[in-house]
Design an enzyme around this catalytic site. Structure first.
Site, PDB file in Angstrom:
ATOM      1  CB  ILE A  19      -0.932   0.003   1.237  1.00 38.51           C
ATOM      2  CG1 ILE A  19      -1.887  -1.198   1.201  1.00 38.51           C
ATOM      3  CG2 ILE A  19      -1.715   1.306   1.327  1.00 38.51           C
ATOM      4  CD1 ILE A  19      -2.633  -1.438   2.528  1.00 38.51           C
ATOM      5  CG  ASP A  38      10.260   0.161   3.721  1.00 42.01           C
ATOM      6  OD1 ASP A  38       9.122   0.100   3.224  1.00 42.01           O
ATOM      7  OD2 ASP A  38      10.798  -0.796   4.328  1.00 42.01           O
ATOM      8  CB  SER A 143      -6.564  -3.092  10.645  1.00 39.43           C
ATOM      9  OG  SER A 143      -7.030  -4.396  10.335  1.00 39.43           O
ATOM     10  CE1 TYR A 156      -1.847  -5.601  11.595  1.00 41.71           C
ATOM     11  CE2 TYR A 156      -4.205  -6.021  11.539  1.00 41.71           C
ATOM     12  CZ  TYR A 156      -3.076  -5.463  10.984  1.00 41.71           C
ATOM     13  OH  TYR A 156      -3.170  -4.759   9.807  1.00 41.71           O
ATOM     14  CE  LYS A 160      -2.557  -1.956  11.643  1.00 45.41           C
ATOM     15  NZ  LYS A 160      -1.855  -0.851  10.941  1.00 45.41           N
ATOM     16  CB  THR A 188      -7.336  -9.061   3.937  1.00 50.46           C
ATOM     17  OG1 THR A 188      -7.299  -9.357   5.329  1.00 50.46           O
ATOM     18  CG2 THR A 188      -6.199  -9.805   3.259  1.00 50.46           C
ATOM     19  CE1 TYR A 217     -12.272  -7.547   3.520  1.00 50.41           C
ATOM     20  CE2 TYR A 217     -11.818  -9.887   3.756  1.00 50.41           C
ATOM     21  CZ  TYR A 217     -11.598  -8.575   4.133  1.00 50.41           C
ATOM     22  OH  TYR A 217     -10.714  -8.301   5.132  1.00 50.41           O
TER      23      TYR A 217
HETATM   24  C1  1HS Z   1      -5.366  -5.801   6.418  1.00 48.70           C
HETATM   25  C2  1HS Z   1      -5.806  -6.157   7.718  1.00 48.70           C
HETATM   26  O1  1HS Z   1      -5.435  -5.318   8.621  1.00 48.70           O
HETATM   27  C3  1HS Z   1      -6.419  -7.380   7.863  1.00 48.70           C
HETATM   28  S1  1HS Z   1      -7.075  -7.968   9.311  1.00 48.70           S
HETATM   29  C4  1HS Z   1      -7.754  -9.492   8.693  1.00 48.70           C
HETATM   30  C5  1HS Z   1      -9.165  -9.370   8.265  1.00 48.70           C
HETATM   31  S2  1HS Z   1      -9.741 -10.690   7.388  1.00 48.70           S
HETATM   32  O2  1HS Z   1      -9.371 -10.596   5.995  1.00 48.70           O
HETATM   33  O3  1HS Z   1      -9.311 -11.927   7.968  1.00 48.70           O
HETATM   34  O4  1HS Z   1     -11.190 -10.632   7.434  1.00 48.70           O
END
Ligand code: 1HS
Length: 257
Positions: A19, A38, A143, A156, A160, A188, A217
């Protein structure tokens, strides 16, 4: 549309891939001078080279966003080479694996160090320059994991969540300085960061992990880096002049269910 970022100096963390690279290219195409930051020097240089070869203006800087001295040195370098940063995109991130019971302390710490502390340190270093320049925009990478539970992603999800809460806090503190602060909550995106998670979800089979994930999704696909970069570009541009403290879901409907 062109020139939406004309006159701006953008600093994008994690700009060496995914991204961040897509955002660096989009910001540059819209007229920003771009600093690609980076941890990996070569990756940052590659992104900057792609932009410069296409007629844009970009420099590469290397830093670990979780280390204050490196962040301060990198921001000082960017300001001296390009001028005051007026668009910061805190995109650099790392993931974690496991529920609370199995998450190792060092993995918890790394997740908070890069995702949450990195956002704080970068913003702390950039805000004085942005304020002196009369204002600007900060976009933080949240996220969907900050909005809904994702299984076996404890550190995570928590980190987030912290980024989204920090975004609201910074938004009200920075509003009098003319600085807008917003968060994006991407679903994701198939980037190097996500590959281990997708593989694990498919019990080692990446395709199977991808299929399971896509099923979450409504829009029927995962995001592309460009999809999220376009939201960051909008939030960083004057078109978003009345947005601050917002959390924008960019997730193909995943959190609408
Ligand atoms: C990009 C991200 O922060 C993903 S968290 C995971 C979500 S999912 O795709 O498992 O529904």
């Amino acid at each position: 549309m062109t020139g939406r970022m004309a006159g701006k100096v953008a600093l994008i963390t994690g700009g060496g891939s995914g991204i961040g690279r897509a955002a660096a290219q989009q910001f540059a195409r819209e007229g920003a001078k771009v600093a690609v930051l980076d941890l990996r020097a070569q990756a940052a240089t590659e992104t900057a080279d792609i932009i410069n070869s296409a007629g844009g203006t970009a420099i590469a800087v290397t830093a670990n966003v979780a280390v204050a001295s490196e962040v301060e040195a990198a921001v000082a370098e960017v300001v001296s080479r390009l001028g005051a940063v007026t668009a910061l995109y805190n995109n650099a991130g790392v993931d974690s694996a496991g529920n609370v019971e199995v998450t190792e302390e060092r993995d918890w710490d790394r997740c908070f160090d890069v995702n949450a502390k990195g956002t704080y340190l970068m913003s702390k270093a950039v805000i004085p320059h942005m304020r002196a320049a009369g204002g600007g925009s900060i976009v933080n990478q949240g996220s969907v994991a900050a909005m809904v539970a994702v299984p076996n992603f404890a550190a995570y999800c928590a980190a987030k969540g912290a980024v989204v809460a920090l975004t609201r806090s910074m938004a009200i503190d920075c509003a009098p300085m003319g600085i807008r602060v917003n968060a994006i909550c991407p679903g994701t995106v198939f980037t190097p960061l996500m590959e281990p998670m997708l593989r694990a979800r498919g019990d080692g089979d990446l395709e199977a992990g991808l299929a399971k994930t896509v099923a979450k999704y409504p829009i029927g696909r995962l995001g592309a880096p460009e999809d999220i970069a376009a939201v960051a570009l909008f939030l960083s541009s004057e078109e978003a002049c009345f947005l601050t403290g917002s959390t924008v879901a960019a997730d193909g409907g995943m959190t609408a269910q």
